[in-house]
Design a protein around this motif. Sequence first.
Motif, PDB file in Angstrom:
ATOM      1  N   PRO A  19       7.429   7.525  14.528  1.00 55.31           N
ATOM      2  CA  PRO A  19       6.353   7.713  13.562  1.00 55.31           C
ATOM      3  C   PRO A  19       6.566   6.838  12.330  1.00 55.31           C
ATOM      4  O   PRO A  19       7.690   6.455  12.024  1.00 55.31           O
ATOM      5  CB  PRO A  19       6.469   9.198  13.212  1.00 55.31           C
ATOM      6  N   MET A  20       5.480   6.566  11.670  1.00 51.71           N
ATOM      7  CA  MET A  20       5.577   5.650  10.534  1.00 51.71           C
ATOM      8  C   MET A  20       4.630   6.068   9.416  1.00 51.71           C
ATOM      9  O   MET A  20       3.716   6.865   9.624  1.00 51.71           O
ATOM     10  CB  MET A  20       5.281   4.214  10.981  1.00 51.71           C
ATOM     11  N   MET A  21       4.882   5.501   8.233  1.00 54.29           N
ATOM     12  CA  MET A  21       3.929   5.689   7.128  1.00 54.29           C
ATOM     13  C   MET A  21       3.878   4.410   6.319  1.00 54.29           C
ATOM     14  O   MET A  21       4.806   3.579   6.375  1.00 54.29           O
ATOM     15  CB  MET A  21       4.330   6.879   6.250  1.00 54.29           C
TER      16      MET A  21
ATOM     17  N   GLU B 171      -5.538   7.118  10.514  1.00 54.80           N
ATOM     18  CA  GLU B 171      -5.507   6.764  11.937  1.00 54.80           C
ATOM     19  C   GLU B 171      -4.531   5.605  12.118  1.00 54.80           C
ATOM     20  O   GLU B 171      -4.077   4.999  11.149  1.00 54.80           O
ATOM     21  CB  GLU B 171      -6.907   6.352  12.408  1.00 54.80           C
ATOM     22  N   CYS B 172      -4.269   5.255  13.382  1.00 60.05           N
ATOM     23  CA  CYS B 172      -3.285   4.236  13.758  1.00 60.05           C
ATOM     24  C   CYS B 172      -3.251   3.038  12.807  1.00 60.05           C
ATOM     25  O   CYS B 172      -4.277   2.430  12.511  1.00 60.05           O
ATOM     26  CB  CYS B 172      -3.600   3.742  15.168  1.00 60.05           C
ATOM     27  N   LEU B 173      -2.044   2.723  12.329  1.00 63.22           N
ATOM     28  CA  LEU B 173      -1.883   1.577  11.434  1.00 63.22           C
ATOM     29  C   LEU B 173      -1.329   0.366  12.186  1.00 63.22           C
ATOM     30  O   LEU B 173      -0.926  -0.625  11.579  1.00 63.22           O
ATOM     31  CB  LEU B 173      -0.981   1.955  10.256  1.00 63.22           C
ATOM     32  N   GLY B 174      -1.290   0.464  13.504  1.00 59.43           N
ATOM     33  CA  GLY B 174      -0.913  -0.698  14.312  1.00 59.43           C
ATOM     34  C   GLY B 174       0.579  -0.916  14.435  1.00 59.43           C
ATOM     35  O   GLY B 174       1.014  -2.008  14.782  1.00 59.43           O
ATOM     36  N   ALA B 175       1.376   0.103  14.135  1.00 60.32           N
ATOM     37  CA  ALA B 175       2.831  -0.049  14.269  1.00 60.32           C
ATOM     38  C   ALA B 175       3.359   1.015  15.231  1.00 60.32           C
ATOM     39  O   ALA B 175       4.440   1.571  15.036  1.00 60.32           O
ATOM     40  CB  ALA B 175       3.494   0.073  12.901  1.00 60.32           C
ATOM     41  N   CYS B 176       2.599   1.288  16.298  1.00 55.63           N
ATOM     42  CA  CYS B 176       2.936   2.384  17.223  1.00 55.63           C
ATOM     43  C   CYS B 176       4.308   2.181  17.853  1.00 55.63           C
ATOM     44  O   CYS B 176       4.980   3.149  18.206  1.00 55.63           O
ATOM     45  CB  CYS B 176       1.891   2.491  18.327  1.00 55.63           C
ATOM     46  N   VAL B 177       4.748   0.937  17.989  1.00 54.92           N
ATOM     47  CA  VAL B 177       6.047   0.656  18.612  1.00 54.92           C
ATOM     48  C   VAL B 177       7.197   1.270  17.812  1.00 54.92           C
ATOM     49  O   VAL B 177       8.276   1.495  18.338  1.00 54.92           O
ATOM     50  CB  VAL B 177       6.224  -0.878  18.804  1.00 54.92           C
TER      51      VAL B 177
ATOM     52  N   VAL C 242       0.156   8.509   5.993  1.00 51.94           N
ATOM     53  CA  VAL C 242       0.933   8.892   7.174  1.00 51.94           C
ATOM     54  C   VAL C 242       0.054   8.777   8.409  1.00 51.94           C
ATOM     55  O   VAL C 242      -1.021   9.378   8.477  1.00 51.94           O
ATOM     56  CB  VAL C 242       1.413  10.362   7.073  1.00 51.94           C
ATOM     57  N   CYS C 243       0.524   8.006   9.381  1.00 46.92           N
ATOM     58  CA  CYS C 243      -0.242   7.876  10.623  1.00 46.92           C
ATOM     59  C   CYS C 243      -0.017   9.119  11.479  1.00 46.92           C
ATOM     60  O   CYS C 243       1.125   9.531  11.700  1.00 46.92           O
ATOM     61  CB  CYS C 243       0.204   6.631  11.382  1.00 46.92           C
ATOM     62  N   THR C 244      -1.139   9.697  11.944  1.00 45.30           N
ATOM     63  CA  THR C 244      -1.010  10.888  12.804  1.00 45.30           C
ATOM     64  C   THR C 244      -1.744  10.687  14.136  1.00 45.30           C
ATOM     65  O   THR C 244      -2.111  11.654  14.792  1.00 45.30           O
ATOM     66  CB  THR C 244      -1.542  12.151  12.086  1.00 45.30           C
ATOM     67  N   THR C 245      -1.997   9.430  14.493  1.00 50.10           N
ATOM     68  CA  THR C 245      -2.635   9.167  15.792  1.00 50.10           C
ATOM     69  C   THR C 245      -1.602   9.392  16.918  1.00 50.10           C
ATOM     70  O   THR C 245      -0.402   9.469  16.656  1.00 50.10           O
ATOM     71  CB  THR C 245      -3.235   7.738  15.788  1.00 50.10           C
ATOM     72  N   THR C 246      -2.081   9.458  18.164  1.00 54.24           N
ATOM     73  CA  THR C 246      -1.281   9.971  19.286  1.00 54.24           C
ATOM     74  C   THR C 246       0.179   9.480  19.372  1.00 54.24           C
ATOM     75  O   THR C 246       1.086  10.315  19.386  1.00 54.24           O
ATOM     76  CB  THR C 246      -2.019   9.727  20.615  1.00 54.24           C
ATOM     77  N   PRO C 247       0.477   8.165  19.420  1.00 55.95           N
ATOM     78  CA  PRO C 247       1.891   7.783  19.528  1.00 55.95           C
ATOM     79  C   PRO C 247       2.745   8.338  18.376  1.00 55.95           C
ATOM     80  O   PRO C 247       3.848   8.851  18.609  1.00 55.95           O
ATOM     81  CB  PRO C 247       1.857   6.250  19.517  1.00 55.95           C
ATOM     82  N   CYS C 248       2.231   8.295  17.154  1.00 56.67           N
ATOM     83  CA  CYS C 248       2.996   8.844  16.027  1.00 56.67           C
ATOM     84  C   CYS C 248       3.083  10.362  16.133  1.00 56.67           C
ATOM     85  O   CYS C 248       4.117  10.963  15.832  1.00 56.67           O
ATOM     86  CB  CYS C 248       2.368   8.424  14.696  1.00 56.67           C
ATOM     87  N   MET C 249       1.990  11.000  16.616  1.00 53.26           N
ATOM     88  CA  MET C 249       1.991  12.445  16.774  1.00 53.26           C
ATOM     89  C   MET C 249       3.055  12.859  17.804  1.00 53.26           C
ATOM     90  O   MET C 249       3.836  13.778  17.575  1.00 53.26           O
ATOM     91  CB  MET C 249       0.607  12.903  17.219  1.00 53.26           C
TER      92      MET C 249
HETATM   93  S1  FES Z   1      -0.228   5.544  16.370  1.00 50.10           S
HETATM   94 FE1  FES Z   1       0.830   5.454  14.493  1.00 50.10          FE
HETATM   95  S2  FES Z   1       0.910   3.332  14.110  1.00 50.10           S
HETATM   96 FE2  FES Z   1      -0.237   3.461  15.936  1.00 50.10          FE
END
Ligand code: FES
Length: 198
Positions: free
Chosen positions: A146-148, A137-143, A96-103
């Motif tokens: 949230p994603m996993m 951390e960010c998996l590059g799908a911030c657009v 599970v991505c928890t970096t800023t955009p997903c957060m």
């Molecule tokens: S912040 Fe979640 S994919 Fe980039």
Amino acid sequence: MSGKHVEKNQPTSFEFNSVNLEKINKILKKYPSERKKSAVMPLLDIAQRQHDNWIPYAAIKKIAEILEMPHIKVYEVATFYSMYNLAPVGKYFVQVCTTTPCMLRGSEKIVKLCKKYISEKEGQLSSDNKASWVEVECLGACVSAPMMQINDDFFEDLNEETAIKIFEGIKSDQLPKFGSQKGRIGFEPNKRLTLVKN
Ligand code: FES
């Protein structure tokens, strides 16, 4: 991820199978012989795929032997990148991505659901041994936050409802189709394409 879990019960030996040895030979041809250690990442990936999605220390030693490099250097690469697992993971490995955009788009709700549907602790196998989860951390799908990621697939544009469907799908071995869970195509704007009037 809060520190990489390393398996205590390690197998004593590891050999690549013949199909993978052939793949390795092809990869090695891409590099000059004195630079073959550049192949360390694809070889770690091959070892992981051969060994139930985690890399035992014996495989790290084997890779070091093939690439003629100190095994601690191979180990350093394996511990640095979140895509390499050093302990057993579930058949469904959820990242599970928890970096800023997903957060900002609600990843903490997805983490709560992981705790409820998979295991209370990150890195722990579910009670049916089918799944495990980690924060990454960010998996590059911030657009499409949230994603996993589950194994090799991205599940994007999540909300609690669609995440629950996915976790229920894990139990019955019937995951929904990967990609946007709200049907966005090519990650166009949420309100569909807008026409620019001259
Ligand atoms: S912040 Fe979640 S994919 Fe980039």
